[in-house]
Structures are given as C-alpha cells and as structure tokens.
Scaffold this active site. Structure first.
Site, PDB file in Angstrom:
ATOM      1  N   SER A 128       0.823  -1.206   0.000  1.00 62.69           N
ATOM      2  CA  SER A 128       0.000   0.000   0.000  1.00 62.69           C
ATOM      3  C   SER A 128       0.860   1.260   0.000  1.00 62.69           C
ATOM      4  O   SER A 128       1.955   1.272   0.569  1.00 62.69           O
ATOM      5  CB  SER A 128      -0.896  -0.006   1.253  1.00 62.69           C
ATOM      6  OG  SER A 128      -1.473   1.276   1.446  1.00 62.69           O
ATOM      7  N   TYR A 153      -2.174  -0.680  10.637  1.00 62.00           N
ATOM      8  CA  TYR A 153      -2.372  -1.294   9.309  1.00 62.00           C
ATOM      9  C   TYR A 153      -1.139  -1.016   8.450  1.00 62.00           C
ATOM     10  O   TYR A 153      -0.547  -1.929   7.873  1.00 62.00           O
ATOM     11  CB  TYR A 153      -3.638  -0.711   8.663  1.00 62.00           C
ATOM     12  CG  TYR A 153      -3.676  -0.879   7.166  1.00 62.00           C
ATOM     13  CD1 TYR A 153      -3.346   0.178   6.317  1.00 62.00           C
ATOM     14  CD2 TYR A 153      -4.013  -2.089   6.602  1.00 62.00           C
ATOM     15  CE1 TYR A 153      -3.358   0.021   4.954  1.00 62.00           C
ATOM     16  CE2 TYR A 153      -4.041  -2.256   5.231  1.00 62.00           C
ATOM     17  CZ  TYR A 153      -3.703  -1.185   4.403  1.00 62.00           C
ATOM     18  OH  TYR A 153      -3.719  -1.336   3.040  1.00 62.00           O
ATOM     19  N   LYS A 157       2.081  -3.517   6.698  1.00 58.05           N
ATOM     20  CA  LYS A 157       2.533  -3.526   5.302  1.00 58.05           C
ATOM     21  C   LYS A 157       4.042  -3.288   5.226  1.00 58.05           C
ATOM     22  O   LYS A 157       4.758  -3.926   4.461  1.00 58.05           O
ATOM     23  CB  LYS A 157       1.787  -2.457   4.494  1.00 58.05           C
ATOM     24  CG  LYS A 157       0.295  -2.708   4.337  1.00 58.05           C
ATOM     25  CD  LYS A 157       0.005  -4.004   3.606  1.00 58.05           C
ATOM     26  CE  LYS A 157      -1.493  -4.222   3.421  1.00 58.05           C
ATOM     27  NZ  LYS A 157      -1.787  -5.524   2.786  1.00 58.05           N
TER      28      LYS A 157
HETATM   29  C1  WQD Z   1      -9.497   9.178   0.801  1.00 53.49           C
HETATM   30  C2  WQD Z   1      -9.711  10.651   1.086  1.00 53.49           C
HETATM   31  C3  WQD Z   1     -10.158  11.176   3.388  1.00 53.49           C
HETATM   32  C4  WQD Z   1     -14.063   9.249   3.654  1.00 53.49           C
HETATM   33  C5  WQD Z   1      -6.727   4.172   2.883  1.00 53.49           C
HETATM   34  C6  WQD Z   1      -5.518   3.314   3.210  1.00 53.49           C
HETATM   35  C7  WQD Z   1      -5.009   2.649   1.975  1.00 53.49           C
HETATM   36  C8  WQD Z   1      -6.130   1.861   1.376  1.00 53.49           C
HETATM   37  C9  WQD Z   1      -7.242   2.825   0.977  1.00 53.49           C
HETATM   38  C10 WQD Z   1      -6.712  -0.373   2.020  1.00 53.49           C
HETATM   39  C11 WQD Z   1      -9.036  11.099   2.376  1.00 53.49           C
HETATM   40  C12 WQD Z   1     -11.351  11.529   2.509  1.00 53.49           C
HETATM   41  C13 WQD Z   1     -12.839   9.703   3.176  1.00 53.49           C
HETATM   42  C14 WQD Z   1     -15.074  10.180   4.012  1.00 53.49           C
HETATM   43  C15 WQD Z   1     -13.600  11.973   3.378  1.00 53.49           C
HETATM   44  N1  WQD Z   1      -6.594   0.906   2.309  1.00 53.49           N
HETATM   45  N2  WQD Z   1     -12.634  11.032   3.039  1.00 53.49           N
HETATM   46  N3  WQD Z   1     -14.804  11.512   3.852  1.00 53.49           N
HETATM   47  O1  WQD Z   1      -7.242   7.032   3.653  1.00 53.49           O
HETATM   48  O2  WQD Z   1      -6.378   7.619   1.318  1.00 53.49           O
HETATM   49  O3  WQD Z   1      -6.319   5.244   2.069  1.00 53.49           O
HETATM   50  O4  WQD Z   1      -7.704   3.440   2.194  1.00 53.49           O
HETATM   51  O5  WQD Z   1      -6.505  -0.931   0.986  1.00 53.49           O
HETATM   52  O6  WQD Z   1      -3.953   1.786   2.300  1.00 53.49           O
HETATM   53  O7  WQD Z   1      -4.470   4.130   3.703  1.00 53.49           O
HETATM   54  O8  WQD Z   1      -8.514   6.333   1.570  1.00 53.49           O
HETATM   55  O9  WQD Z   1     -10.864   6.489   0.858  1.00 53.49           O
HETATM   56  O10 WQD Z   1     -10.343   6.467   3.350  1.00 53.49           O
HETATM   57  O11 WQD Z   1      -9.808   8.481   2.003  1.00 53.49           O
HETATM   58  O12 WQD Z   1     -13.392  13.186   3.247  1.00 53.49           O
HETATM   59  O13 WQD Z   1     -16.188   9.833   4.470  1.00 53.49           O
HETATM   60  O14 WQD Z   1     -11.113  10.889   1.273  1.00 53.49           O
HETATM   61  O15 WQD Z   1      -9.945  12.194   4.354  1.00 53.49           O
HETATM   62  O16 WQD Z   1      -8.527  12.389   2.176  1.00 53.49           O
HETATM   63  P1  WQD Z   1      -7.085   6.675   2.221  1.00 53.49           P
HETATM   64  P2  WQD Z   1      -9.962   6.890   1.978  1.00 53.49           P
END
Ligand code: WQD
Length: 340
Positions: A128, A153, A157
């Site tokens: 990741s 998490y 990784k």
């Molecule tokens: C993306 C952006 C949030 C939800 C993580 C893990 C990565 C992978 C994918 C597993 C961020 C914003 C999100 C919401 C929001 N995990 N957001 N409102 O955190 O980049 O990555 O998930 O495979 O390894 O690190 O992904 O989709 O959670 O967030 O504003 O309700 O969307 O703050 O900026 P992230 P995400």
C-alpha cells in the site's frame, strides 16, 4: 492444455475478485482461498457469470496452517501466489492493533512457509502507498523514503515488505510488492464491485451510498489543507487497472527465468485528485447529487500523495488506462446494481 495455477488469498474480496476475473480471462487457473470475513460467497457466482469458469474455492482462514497445507496438497503444480487476504481498515487498526499484527503477519508467514514446503517460489504481495506516509516530494517513486507508518495497518505492510525482502535474499523466493494507491470503481458488468461491511471507511463507497440515499450526507474530512481546494489529494486508480497489474506481475514473475529476488512497484495513475474533485466528477458524470458537509480533519490522514508509475510501466509493461470519469461511472453503476 494444463493452465498455470495461481493461488489467490482473499480472492472474493474487492481487489481479489477483480484480479481473479482478469487472470481467468488471461488464461490462468486461479484457486481462491477466502474466509468470507470481508467478502460474500455470491461473488463466486458472479465471477462464473462474467468468465464462464468456476475457480476452485476454499473457505479457509489462512491463519490455520493445516487448512492451508490442504489446499497445496490437493492442487499439485501451483506456480505462484497472490496474497490479498488481510485486515485493511486504517481506523480499526488503531483500535485493535494486536489483531492486525497477528492476522496480517501470521497469514503472511503461513503463506511463505507453505510455499517453501511445496516449492512454490513466485509471490505477489498486496502492499500500500501508506508505507510512504506524507512524502516530501511528489509524485512519489519507489525510491522515496518510507516514513514510519502512522497506523498499525500501515505498519503491517511495512513489516511484510521487510520480511519479503529478507526471505527473497535467501534465493528461495521471487517476490513483488505492489503498492496500491486508492482503488475505486467496479467491473463494467456491474456484477462485482466494492462491498464494504457496515459504515464505509473509504471515500468512494461513502459517496455512492450517499448518492443512493443510504447515507444522509458525506462529511469531507477537512478543507484547510495546503492543496488547490483545501481537501486531501489522492491517486485514485480503477480496480480493473489494478487487477490487470497483478496479471502483468504474474507474467513478469513466471517469465523472468530463474531470477529469485524482491522488488516493489507503485500501482497508481500518476494523477492526484482532491476529495471535492471526486464529488464534482461523480455528480457531473452520473447526474446525481452527493450532499456533503465540511467536517474536521480525520486523524492519520496525509495531505497529498500521487504516484510515479514509470517503473511498473517499463518493467511490468503495465499502465493504467481508465479515467476518473470511468471510475465514478462504474462505481455508481455497481451501487445501483447491487441495491436492486
Ligand atoms: C481518501 C480521502 C479522506 C471518507 C486508505 C488506506 C489505503 C487503502 C485505501 C486499504 C481522504 C477523505 C474519506 C469520508 C472523506 N486501504 N474522506 N470523507 O485514507 O487515502 O487510504 O484506504 O486498501 O492503504 O491508507 O482512503 O478512501 O479512506 O480516504 O473526506 O467519508 O477521502 O480524508 O482524504 P485513504 P480513503
């Protein structure tokens, strides 16, 4: 003609199921191991519907070594393994870190041990972008320094990559770690897609569920970052592009005669998109509103990251082909199809 057998742990999950489809369509014979803790059995029937082929399925938790041995002893001639099965919620990993370290590391060790026992030497690991933390320079390359992961998490990784590098150095393993950025979207058939259990952690399923009316509104976690519109930037990649990257990785491992070593590849698009860009693109392409409010920042979020994928382009002969418009369209079509 005998097909090349590939074991896919977590093969009924979001990325796993899309990878199984692409492997079948590329002439491989996937063998799925999945304990259904974060996936659904009906996805197997959907894979059959898409491909016309029913892969062998073992409903096992790969932390149970005896069960894992059973799969390998019943399926002679396995050529490679792709290891998706892991706990993957950043937030949950902060609440129950011990379960994350146990599950994600024991499952990995079991896979490496059973592969050694049955002389399977080719391994693709689901890593990741989280290993980078907040990069100092963008786009991030595989040479960019890893920062100490914020979440448990992310730690699992980073530890897994270190384990793979050390074991590959002994010459008994040829392993690749694919560092995923943000996988979104769904298969064009709308028969498989993302199936988050409970309240989605990730942005795209929260967007699609809000658009569908399951969630009242989306909370944008902060709009005071140092980005163009103040919201966080990520490298969103279509899940089918990501699945195809695994086929390219298998082809590279199986054709790279005799070379037993370790390598890492960024798998993204090289394009950074903000949260508001995702919302606006989703609304414009799908002609549906996504009610949202601006909320506080989410703990652990980094401000901005997107990938340089030159290495995967050159060595794996892979690059992403789908656009952000494809991603939001396919994600929405899947949500509507799943809720029918
Ligand atoms: C993306 C952006 C949030 C939800 C993580 C893990 C990565 C992978 C994918 C597993 C961020 C914003 C999100 C919401 C929001 N995990 N957001 N409102 O955190 O980049 O990555 O998930 O495979 O390894 O690190 O992904 O989709 O959670 O967030 O504003 O309700 O969307 O703050 O900026 P992230 P995400």
């Amino acid at each position: 003609m005998n097909k090349i057998k590939i074991v896919i742990t977590g093969g009924l999950g979001f990325i796993g199921s899309h990878t199984v489809v692409e492997l079948i369509e590329s002439g491989f014979e996937p063998i799925i191991i999945d304990d259904l803790s974060n996936s659904e059995l009906f996805i197997l029937d959907r894979i059959v519907k898409i491909t016309g082929f029913k892969p062998k399925f073992y409903n096992h938790n790969i932390c149970d070594y005896k069960k894992l041995q059973q799969v390998f002893s019943e399926n002679k001639g396995i050529s490679a393994c792709i290891h998706f099965a892991a706990k993957k919620s950043v937030g949950e990993s902060m609440e129950i870190p011990l379960m994350y370290f146990k599950t994600n590391l024991i499952s990995l060790m079991n896979m490496l041990e059973v592969m050694h026992e049955f002389k399977v030497r080719k391994f693709v690991f689901s890593s990741s972008a989280t290993v980078y933390g907040q990069p100092k320079e963008l786009p991030v390359t595989e040479k960019s320094p890893n920062q100490k992961a914020i979440s448990s998490y992310g730690s699992t990784k980073q530890m897994a990559e270190d384990i793979l590098e050390k074991i590959s150095a002994t010459g008994r393993l040829h392993a690749l770690s694919l560092r995923y950025f943000n996988p979104v979207g769904a298969h064009q058939s709308s028969l498989i897609g993302e199936l988050p259990k409970g309240i989605p952690n990730n942005l795209m399923p929260f967007v699609t569920q809000t658009a569908f009316g399951i969630r009242k509104e989306l909370t944008v976690f902060g709009n005071n970052y140092n980005t163009a519109d103040g919201t966080c930037v990520r490298d969103y990649i279509h899940v089918v592009d990501l699945a195809k990257a695994h086929v390219s990785a298998c082809n590279y491992l199986l054709n790279d005669y005799g070379k037993l070593s370790y390598d890492v590849f960024n798998i993204g698009t090289g394009i950074g998109s903000s949260v508001l860009e995702i919302i606006n693109t989703f609304e414009n392409i799908n002609k549906v509103k996504v009610p949202y409010v601006i909320g506080d920042r989410r703990n652990g979020d980094i401000e901005s990251i997107y990938a340089s994928c030159d290495k995967a382009n050159q060595i794996l002969k892979w690059n992403a082909k789908y656009s952000l418009e494809d991603m939001v369209r396919d994600a929405w079509n899947w949500e509507k199809s799943y809720r029918k």
